[in-house]
Design a protein around this motif. Structure first.
Motif, PDB file in Angstrom:
ATOM      1  N   GLY A  35       0.834  -1.201   0.000  1.00  0.00           N
ATOM      2  CA  GLY A  35       0.000   0.000   0.000  1.00  0.00           C
ATOM      3  C   GLY A  35       0.869   1.252   0.000  1.00  0.00           C
ATOM      4  N   ALA A  36       2.043   1.152   0.629  1.00  0.00           N
ATOM      5  CA  ALA A  36       2.952   2.301   0.712  1.00  0.00           C
ATOM      6  C   ALA A  36       3.384   2.771  -0.678  1.00  0.00           C
ATOM      7  CB  ALA A  36       4.180   1.932   1.539  1.00  0.00           C
ATOM      8  N   LEU A  37       3.453   1.839  -1.628  1.00  0.00           N
ATOM      9  CA  LEU A  37       3.868   2.209  -2.989  1.00  0.00           C
ATOM     10  C   LEU A  37       2.788   3.068  -3.654  1.00  0.00           C
ATOM     11  CD1 LEU A  37       5.147  -1.336  -4.033  1.00  0.00           C
ATOM     12  CD2 LEU A  37       6.570   0.647  -3.473  1.00  0.00           C
ATOM     13  N   TYR A  38       1.534   2.626  -3.503  1.00  0.00           N
ATOM     14  CA  TYR A  38       0.420   3.393  -4.082  1.00  0.00           C
ATOM     15  C   TYR A  38       0.285   4.736  -3.367  1.00  0.00           C
ATOM     16  CZ  TYR A  38      -0.609  -0.880  -6.489  1.00  0.00           C
ATOM     17  OH  TYR A  38      -0.491  -1.978  -7.302  1.00  0.00           O
ATOM     18  N   ARG A  39       0.540   4.731  -2.067  1.00  0.00           N
ATOM     19  CA  ARG A  39       0.483   5.981  -1.296  1.00  0.00           C
ATOM     20  C   ARG A  39       1.545   6.964  -1.806  1.00  0.00           C
ATOM     21  NH1 ARG A  39      -2.133   5.880   3.789  1.00  0.00           N
ATOM     22  NH2 ARG A  39      -3.380   3.991   3.987  1.00  0.00           N
ATOM     23  N   ALA A  40       2.740   6.460  -2.105  1.00  0.00           N
ATOM     24  CA  ALA A  40       3.815   7.346  -2.580  1.00  0.00           C
ATOM     25  C   ALA A  40       3.420   7.999  -3.905  1.00  0.00           C
ATOM     26  CB  ALA A  40       5.119   6.562  -2.733  1.00  0.00           C
ATOM     27  N   ILE A  41       2.807   7.212  -4.783  1.00  0.00           N
ATOM     28  CA  ILE A  41       2.369   7.780  -6.070  1.00  0.00           C
ATOM     29  C   ILE A  41       1.259   8.807  -5.820  1.00  0.00           C
ATOM     30  CG2 ILE A  41       1.380   7.249  -8.361  1.00  0.00           C
ATOM     31  CD1 ILE A  41       3.472   5.278  -8.432  1.00  0.00           C
ATOM     32  N   GLY A  42       0.354   8.490  -4.895  1.00  0.00           N
ATOM     33  CA  GLY A  42      -0.719   9.426  -4.548  1.00  0.00           C
ATOM     34  C   GLY A  42      -0.151  10.731  -4.025  1.00  0.00           C
ATOM     35  N   VAL A  43       0.861  10.653  -3.173  1.00  0.00           N
ATOM     36  CA  VAL A  43       1.483  11.855  -2.606  1.00  0.00           C
ATOM     37  C   VAL A  43       2.161  12.667  -3.705  1.00  0.00           C
ATOM     38  CG1 VAL A  43       3.449  12.602  -1.175  1.00  0.00           C
ATOM     39  CG2 VAL A  43       1.730  11.053  -0.227  1.00  0.00           C
ATOM     40  N   ASN A 100      -7.369   6.151  -5.102  1.00  0.00           N
ATOM     41  CA  ASN A 100      -7.697   6.689  -6.440  1.00  0.00           C
ATOM     42  C   ASN A 100      -6.658   6.272  -7.481  1.00  0.00           C
ATOM     43  OD1 ASN A 100      -9.924   7.959  -5.371  1.00  0.00           O
ATOM     44  ND2 ASN A 100      -8.947   9.965  -5.179  1.00  0.00           N
ATOM     45  N   VAL A 101      -5.384   6.497  -7.194  1.00  0.00           N
ATOM     46  CA  VAL A 101      -4.371   6.184  -8.227  1.00  0.00           C
ATOM     47  C   VAL A 101      -4.247   4.672  -8.450  1.00  0.00           C
ATOM     48  CG1 VAL A 101      -3.027   8.309  -7.874  1.00  0.00           C
ATOM     49  CG2 VAL A 101      -2.322   6.212  -6.682  1.00  0.00           C
ATOM     50  N   SER A 102      -4.614   3.888  -7.422  1.00  0.00           N
ATOM     51  CA  SER A 102      -4.455   2.434  -7.554  1.00  0.00           C
ATOM     52  C   SER A 102      -5.447   1.829  -8.546  1.00  0.00           C
ATOM     53  CB  SER A 102      -4.595   1.748  -6.197  1.00  0.00           C
ATOM     54  OG  SER A 102      -5.940   1.725  -5.768  1.00  0.00           O
ATOM     55  N   ALA A 103      -6.475   2.607  -8.920  1.00  0.00           N
ATOM     56  CA  ALA A 103      -7.440   2.101  -9.917  1.00  0.00           C
ATOM     57  C   ALA A 103      -6.950   2.340 -11.342  1.00  0.00           C
ATOM     58  CB  ALA A 103      -8.786   2.782  -9.704  1.00  0.00           C
ATOM     59  N   ILE A 104      -5.803   3.026 -11.496  1.00  0.00           N
ATOM     60  CA  ILE A 104      -5.298   3.374 -12.826  1.00  0.00           C
ATOM     61  C   ILE A 104      -4.361   2.252 -13.322  1.00  0.00           C
ATOM     62  CG2 ILE A 104      -3.940   5.082 -14.120  1.00  0.00           C
ATOM     63  CD1 ILE A 104      -4.825   7.162 -11.920  1.00  0.00           C
ATOM     64  N   PRO A 105      -4.705   1.620 -14.442  1.00  0.00           N
ATOM     65  CA  PRO A 105      -3.914   0.465 -14.907  1.00  0.00           C
ATOM     66  C   PRO A 105      -2.415   0.758 -15.038  1.00  0.00           C
ATOM     67  CG  PRO A 105      -5.947   0.610 -16.165  1.00  0.00           C
ATOM     68  CD  PRO A 105      -5.909   1.837 -15.291  1.00  0.00           C
ATOM     69  N   ALA A 106      -2.051   1.964 -15.550  1.00  0.00           N
ATOM     70  CA  ALA A 106      -0.621   2.271 -15.755  1.00  0.00           C
ATOM     71  C   ALA A 106       0.118   2.308 -14.414  1.00  0.00           C
ATOM     72  CB  ALA A 106      -0.470   3.609 -16.477  1.00  0.00           C
ATOM     73  N   VAL A 107      -0.568   2.720 -13.366  1.00  0.00           N
ATOM     74  CA  VAL A 107       0.067   2.773 -12.042  1.00  0.00           C
ATOM     75  C   VAL A 107       0.327   1.353 -11.547  1.00  0.00           C
ATOM     76  CG1 VAL A 107      -0.313   3.422  -9.620  1.00  0.00           C
ATOM     77  CG2 VAL A 107      -0.927   5.026 -11.444  1.00  0.00           C
ATOM     78  N   ARG A 108      -0.658   0.474 -11.732  1.00  0.00           N
ATOM     79  CA  ARG A 108      -0.484  -0.915 -11.273  1.00  0.00           C
ATOM     80  C   ARG A 108       0.652  -1.589 -12.047  1.00  0.00           C
ATOM     81  NH1 ARG A 108      -4.277  -1.488  -7.579  1.00  0.00           N
ATOM     82  NH2 ARG A 108      -3.256  -3.438  -7.023  1.00  0.00           N
TER      83      ARG A 108
END
Ligand code: DC
Length: 222
Positions: A35-43, A100-108
């Motif tokens: 989750g920390a990875l998705y959080r970093a992208i969100g930040v 929010n960002v975790s729903a974006i395919p390119a982020v995953r």
């Protein structure tokens, strides 16, 4: 020799991280909080003023982002473009941005190899939403940990209070329900138990009870 991987998935506040940390310590494995990875992208997106639901906007800046996990005395630290953001990623705003960002395919896609690489090189417990279903479908053990939403919200509310973040319980509960809904209903890698996972409901359990029960279960399997 290949590494041993234990996948722990489930909704926010189910106790995954505390329990997984406790078990990792007992086993001498590393604990990986994805989750920390998705959080970093969100930040990163929040800092740049990008709407975290804007798939094109977020995807366009991924090329400017480096995210790394480092393990210092077994404790995970998250680095965003070389900066330690381990504390900043824990705010309620960062939680929603991460969802929010975790729903974006390119982020995953951007984060997939990083997670697999860590699991390949280390015996680990990896916690997230899609570890057993997508990231590590061959994990030796898969656990899906859940609990009633009110109890999860109360745990999260107390954690935030300890950090000096004074959101009301009702606010925390509403955000948790919204995040559960988003994480479970997105088209890509939604939160759901892998078919071969063990479902563990921590409602009414203390953390010690959950650690003991899951340690026993894992001990039987490895
Ligand atoms: O585990 P967490 O609450 O720190 O995760 C923050 C958000 O990141 C969560 O709402 C959904 C997303 N996430 C994900 O989509 N896949 C993962 N493996 C981990 C987290």
């Amino acid at each position: 020799m290949s590494s041993i991987n234990i996948a722990i998935d489930g909704p926010a506040g189910a106790g995954k991280s505390t329990v997984a940390k406790g078990i990792a310590k007992k086993l001498g494995y590393i604990y990986v909080d994805t989750g920390a990875l998705y959080r970093a992208i969100g930040v990163f997106a929040l800092r740049k003023g990008i709407n975290t639901k804007d798939a094109d906007g977020v995807s366009a800046v991924l090329k400017d982002i480096t995210v790394e996990l480092k393990f210092v005395d077994g404790v995970q630290k998250v680095f965003l473009c070389g900066e330690d953001v381990s504390i900043e990623i824990r705010t309620p705003e960062a939680s929603m941005a991460a969802s929010n960002v975790s729903a974006i395919p390119a982020v995953r896609a951007f984060l997939l190899d990083l997670q697999r690489d860590i699991a390949k090189k280390n015996n680990c417990l990896m916690d997230g939403r899609d570890i057993g279903t997508v990231v590590l479908p061959d994990a030796q053990i898969k656990i899906f940990m859940t609990a009633d939403v009110e109890e999860r919200a109360m745990r999260r509310y107390k954690e935030l209070q300890e950090k000096g973040i004074n959101d009301s319980y009702e606010q925390v509960l509403e955000e948790m329900k919204e995040r559960d809904y988003q994480d479970s209903n997105r088209p890509i890698a939604p939160l759901k138990p892998a078919e071969d996972s063990v479902i563990f409901d921590s409602t009414g359990h203390t953390l010690e009870q959950s650690i003991d029960e899951l340690s026993a279960l894992i001990g039987e399997k490895i």
